[in-house]
Design a protein around this motif. Structure first.
Motif, PDB file in Angstrom:
ATOM      1  N   PRO A 285       0.090  -3.600   3.601  1.00 39.31           N
ATOM      2  CA  PRO A 285      -0.288  -2.348   2.930  1.00 39.31           C
ATOM      3  C   PRO A 285       0.000  -1.154   3.830  1.00 39.31           C
TER       4      PRO A 285
ATOM      5  N   ASN B  23       4.420  -1.102  -1.240  1.00 41.53           N
ATOM      6  CA  ASN B  23       3.022  -1.410  -0.932  1.00 41.53           C
ATOM      7  C   ASN B  23       2.308  -0.270  -0.219  1.00 41.53           C
TER       8      ASN B  23
ATOM      9  N   ARG C 127      -0.511   2.214  -0.311  1.00 37.71           N
ATOM     10  CA  ARG C 127      -1.780   2.261  -1.038  1.00 37.71           C
ATOM     11  C   ARG C 127      -2.369   3.667  -1.106  1.00 37.71           C
TER      12      ARG C 127
ATOM     13  N   ASN D 146      -1.887   1.796  -8.618  1.00 41.96           N
ATOM     14  CA  ASN D 146      -2.793   1.498  -7.499  1.00 41.96           C
ATOM     15  C   ASN D 146      -2.371   2.243  -6.236  1.00 41.96           C
ATOM     16  N   VAL D 147      -1.881   3.458  -6.396  1.00 44.56           N
ATOM     17  CA  VAL D 147      -1.542   4.324  -5.267  1.00 44.56           C
ATOM     18  C   VAL D 147      -2.428   5.569  -5.345  1.00 44.56           C
TER      19      VAL D 147
ATOM     20  N   ILE E 166      -8.388  -0.543   2.348  1.00 39.30           N
ATOM     21  CA  ILE E 166      -7.025  -0.777   2.839  1.00 39.30           C
ATOM     22  C   ILE E 166      -7.056  -1.522   4.163  1.00 39.30           C
TER      23      ILE E 166
ATOM     24  N   GLU F 279      -7.355  -5.060   3.328  1.00 37.18           N
ATOM     25  CA  GLU F 279      -6.086  -5.600   2.844  1.00 37.18           C
ATOM     26  C   GLU F 279      -5.123  -5.881   3.997  1.00 37.18           C
TER      27      GLU F 279
END
Length: 382
Positions: A31, A129, A131, A168-169, A368, A371
């Motif tokens: 991420p 990816n 985030r 999902n950003v 994050i 993740e």
């Protein structure tokens, strides 16, 4: 490796393709958080052509350049902006860059244009990816061409909402003052931005840095800090008086110095600056592909490594992908891994540096960070 090869546009494209072909799964999957990305720096030839056709604008890449009549001509004109030692020196290239960069604003006229510009980046970010991101924009460059704040900001706000729900950003915006414009203009635009505090998280300073030190903007940056905005500022690599500009940004502006420094890589040359940045625990937004255009491999890697090894919170970003061989945060991470001999653990540290240096909410940060740990454990289970 010689300076000529390091500055070759074809050489940079070859390196980019080689790095991508290696298919580094860890860098692809981890991420990411991006803190130094100019939304206007994503205005590719394709987007310029699209917006010009939509708005009935005569397309030029530079203000005094020829009118362009096809997408192919636009691509060829953009290609001429790539630094190459056989064609242009650094000073001339910087002039051409700024002229072409700000001419691109002329294509943006409607809320839909600003929405499409932001979504173009956010959709690409999702594929890498990313985030969370904090996006620079230059309002003075838009209002001077007749664009209203409402048109600009409502387009950005709609894109922000769409990206968060669909991709999902998450994102926030950083309003940058153009340092080669007047202080009165900076203050005017600061006040005009206040109704949009729901999406603007901070203020910055960019554009031509020569003879425009950070302390010139003391009043507006102090006001912004009082009003609760976060503060950052460009200290361009190898610019005139760069070490003094870094010192002012780190310790003087707005009473105690800024919250982050953009670029600032010349701090690696001065131990006192390294110690100052360490003491203040400042994040630094590093954009290696941008620097590769004006320096050698041998010079670039060690400077980044010096800052990293000193424990400074450097993070890797894309800057202006449309002008940097189409290199985004992914390509920049791959490049810095190559240049500095970083391993996957180092890449994870850089990713965490970005989220820790960001101005996201604690909830977003913690999610994050979790993740990142999950991806690292996937590759390196203990």
């Amino acid at each position: 490796m010689g300076i000529e090869e390091s500055l070759s546009a074809d050489g940079r494209e070859k390196l980019r393709d080689e790095l991508l072909a290696a298919n580094d799964r860890f860098v692809l999957e981890i991420p990411k958080v991006e803190l130094h990305m100019h939304i206007e720096g994503t205005l590719t030839a394709e987007l310029r052509w699209k917006f010009a056709q939509r708005n009935g604008i005569k397309l030029r890449i530079a203000e005094h350049g020829p009118e362009l009549n096809s997408l192919e001509e636009a691509k060829a004109a953009m290609d001429l902006l790539r630094p190459d030692p056989s064609r242009v020196n650094n000073d001339e290239e910087r002039f051409q860059f700024f002229e072409a960069y700000y001419e691109g604003f002329e294509c943006l006229k409607t809320r839909e244009d600003y929405y499409d510009l932001a979504m173009h980046y956010l959709e690409h970010a999702a594929k890498m990816n990313v985030r969370y991101c904090e996006l620079f924009f230059d309002p003075q460059g838009h209002t001077s061409r007749g664009t209203s704040w409402a048109v600009m900001m409502e387009g950005f706000r709609e894109a922000q909402k769409t990206a968060e729900t669909r991709l999902n950003v998450k994102s926030a915006w950083i309003m940058c003052f153009l340092r080669d414009m007047s202080l009165d203009s900076a203050m005017e635009h600061y006040k005009a931005a206040l109704p949009y505090r729901d999406i603007i998280v901070g203020v910055g300073l960019d554009s031509n840095e020569e003879d425009r030190p950070p302390v010139l903007f003391e009043e507006v940056f102090s006001l912004a800090r009082r009003d609760g905005f976060k503060l950052t500022m460009h200290c361009d690599v190898d610019s005139k008086n760069t070490h003094e500009h870094i010192r002012q940004a780190a310790s003087v502006v707005a009473g105690k110095g800024l919250d982050r420094i953009d670029h600032g890589m010349n701090a690696a040359e001065k131990q006192d600056l390294i110690e100052l940045i360490q003491k203040r625990d400042l994040g630094m937004t590093i954009c290696p592909w941008s620097y590769l255009r004006h320096t050698t491999y041998a010079e670039l890697g060690p400077k980044i490594r010096t800052l990293y090894d000193a424990g400074i919170k450097i993070c890797i970003n894309s800057d202006d992908p449309a002008y940097m061989e189409d290199c985004w945060v992914l390509e920049n991470l791959l490049l810095v891994k190559h240049l500095c001999g970083f391993n996957d653990k180092d890449i994870a540290v850089l990713a965490k540096n970005a989220i820790n240096a960001s101005w996201a909410t604690p909830t977003v940060k913690n999610e994050i960070l979790r993740e990142i740990d999950e991806v690292y454990s996937k590759f390196y289970s203990e």
